[in-house]
Structure formats: C-alpha cells, structure tokens
Design a protein around this motif. Structure first.
Motif, PDB file in Angstrom:
ATOM      1  N   TYR A 170      -3.263  -1.577  -7.757  1.00  0.00           N
ATOM      2  CA  TYR A 170      -2.356  -1.818  -8.881  1.00  0.00           C
ATOM      3  C   TYR A 170      -1.068  -2.485  -8.402  1.00  0.00           C
ATOM      4  O   TYR A 170      -0.646  -3.511  -8.944  1.00  0.00           O
ATOM      5  N   ASN A 171      -0.429  -1.919  -7.372  1.00  0.00           N
ATOM      6  CA  ASN A 171       0.795  -2.521  -6.828  1.00  0.00           C
ATOM      7  C   ASN A 171       0.547  -3.927  -6.308  1.00  0.00           C
ATOM      8  O   ASN A 171       1.374  -4.824  -6.493  1.00  0.00           O
ATOM      9  N   ALA A 172      -0.582  -4.129  -5.651  1.00  0.00           N
ATOM     10  CA  ALA A 172      -0.907  -5.446  -5.103  1.00  0.00           C
ATOM     11  C   ALA A 172      -1.080  -6.475  -6.218  1.00  0.00           C
ATOM     12  O   ALA A 172      -0.597  -7.609  -6.107  1.00  0.00           O
ATOM     13  N   LEU A 173      -1.751  -6.089  -7.296  1.00  0.00           N
ATOM     14  CA  LEU A 173      -1.925  -7.022  -8.422  1.00  0.00           C
ATOM     15  C   LEU A 173      -0.604  -7.355  -9.091  1.00  0.00           C
ATOM     16  O   LEU A 173      -0.358  -8.512  -9.468  1.00  0.00           O
ATOM     17  N   LEU A 174       0.268  -6.366  -9.247  1.00  0.00           N
ATOM     18  CA  LEU A 174       1.586  -6.628  -9.842  1.00  0.00           C
ATOM     19  C   LEU A 174       2.380  -7.615  -8.985  1.00  0.00           C
ATOM     20  O   LEU A 174       2.995  -8.553  -9.509  1.00  0.00           O
ATOM     21  N   MET A 175       2.374  -7.410  -7.679  1.00  0.00           N
ATOM     22  CA  MET A 175       3.126  -8.301  -6.794  1.00  0.00           C
ATOM     23  C   MET A 175       2.491  -9.685  -6.760  1.00  0.00           C
ATOM     24  O   MET A 175       3.196 -10.695  -6.757  1.00  0.00           O
ATOM     25  N   ALA A 176       1.168  -9.770  -6.759  1.00  0.00           N
ATOM     26  CA  ALA A 176       0.500 -11.073  -6.767  1.00  0.00           C
ATOM     27  C   ALA A 176       0.849 -11.841  -8.035  1.00  0.00           C
ATOM     28  O   ALA A 176       1.063 -13.057  -7.998  1.00  0.00           O
ATOM     29  N   GLU A 177       0.949 -11.146  -9.151  1.00  0.00           N
ATOM     30  CA  GLU A 177       1.324 -11.792 -10.401  1.00  0.00           C
ATOM     31  C   GLU A 177       2.744 -12.336 -10.316  1.00  0.00           C
ATOM     32  O   GLU A 177       3.020 -13.458 -10.729  1.00  0.00           O
ATOM     33  N   ARG A 178       3.663 -11.555  -9.750  1.00  0.00           N
ATOM     34  CA  ARG A 178       5.053 -12.016  -9.588  1.00  0.00           C
ATOM     35  C   ARG A 178       5.122 -13.261  -8.705  1.00  0.00           C
ATOM     36  O   ARG A 178       5.824 -14.212  -9.000  1.00  0.00           O
ATOM     37  N   GLY A 207       0.829  -1.198   0.000  1.00  0.00           N
ATOM     38  CA  GLY A 207       0.000   0.000   0.000  1.00  0.00           C
ATOM     39  C   GLY A 207       0.865   1.249   0.000  1.00  0.00           C
ATOM     40  O   GLY A 207       2.094   1.189  -0.011  1.00  0.00           O
ATOM     41  N   VAL A 208       0.223   2.389   0.033  1.00  0.00           N
ATOM     42  CA  VAL A 208       0.916   3.678   0.042  1.00  0.00           C
ATOM     43  C   VAL A 208       0.743   4.289   1.425  1.00  0.00           C
ATOM     44  O   VAL A 208      -0.372   4.382   1.943  1.00  0.00           O
TER      45      VAL A 208
END
Length: 58
Positions: A43-51, A9-10
C-alpha cells in the motif's frame, strides 16, 4: 520501483529464533534478516509510486 518498495516497507526490530546447527538459540533482530531490514508494504509503495508518477508528468 525497486527503491520505492525497499524504502517504504515496515521495519520490525524484535528478535526471532533462527536456529542453526552451530547455534540452536540464535536470536537476531528481525530487521537483520533481509537486505533492507523491512517487510514489503504494498500500500505504501503504491502511494509513493503514484506521487512519483504524478510529479514526473509536470
């Protein structure tokens, strides 16, 4: 997924007015108002979940 959402999160540290009956001028830092101290950044959470998902498939 919960940890990813909370970790990526931010965080904001500016003060916000949160008046109570006892203290009408209460001004805590924004990051003290929640458990993680952050605002969800989907957005950040989805990117990290994808990784994480891709690294678990290897």
């Amino acid at each position: 997924m919960k940890h990813i959402i909370m970790d990526y999160g931010v965080e904001y540290t500016f003060t916000v007015k949160t008046p109570t009956k006892e203290d009408k001028d209460k001004m805590p830092p924004f990051n003290a108002l929640s458990k993680s101290g952050k605002i969800v950044n989907a957005y950040n959470a989805l990117l990290m979940a994808e990784r994480v998902s891709k690294s678990n498939k290897k």
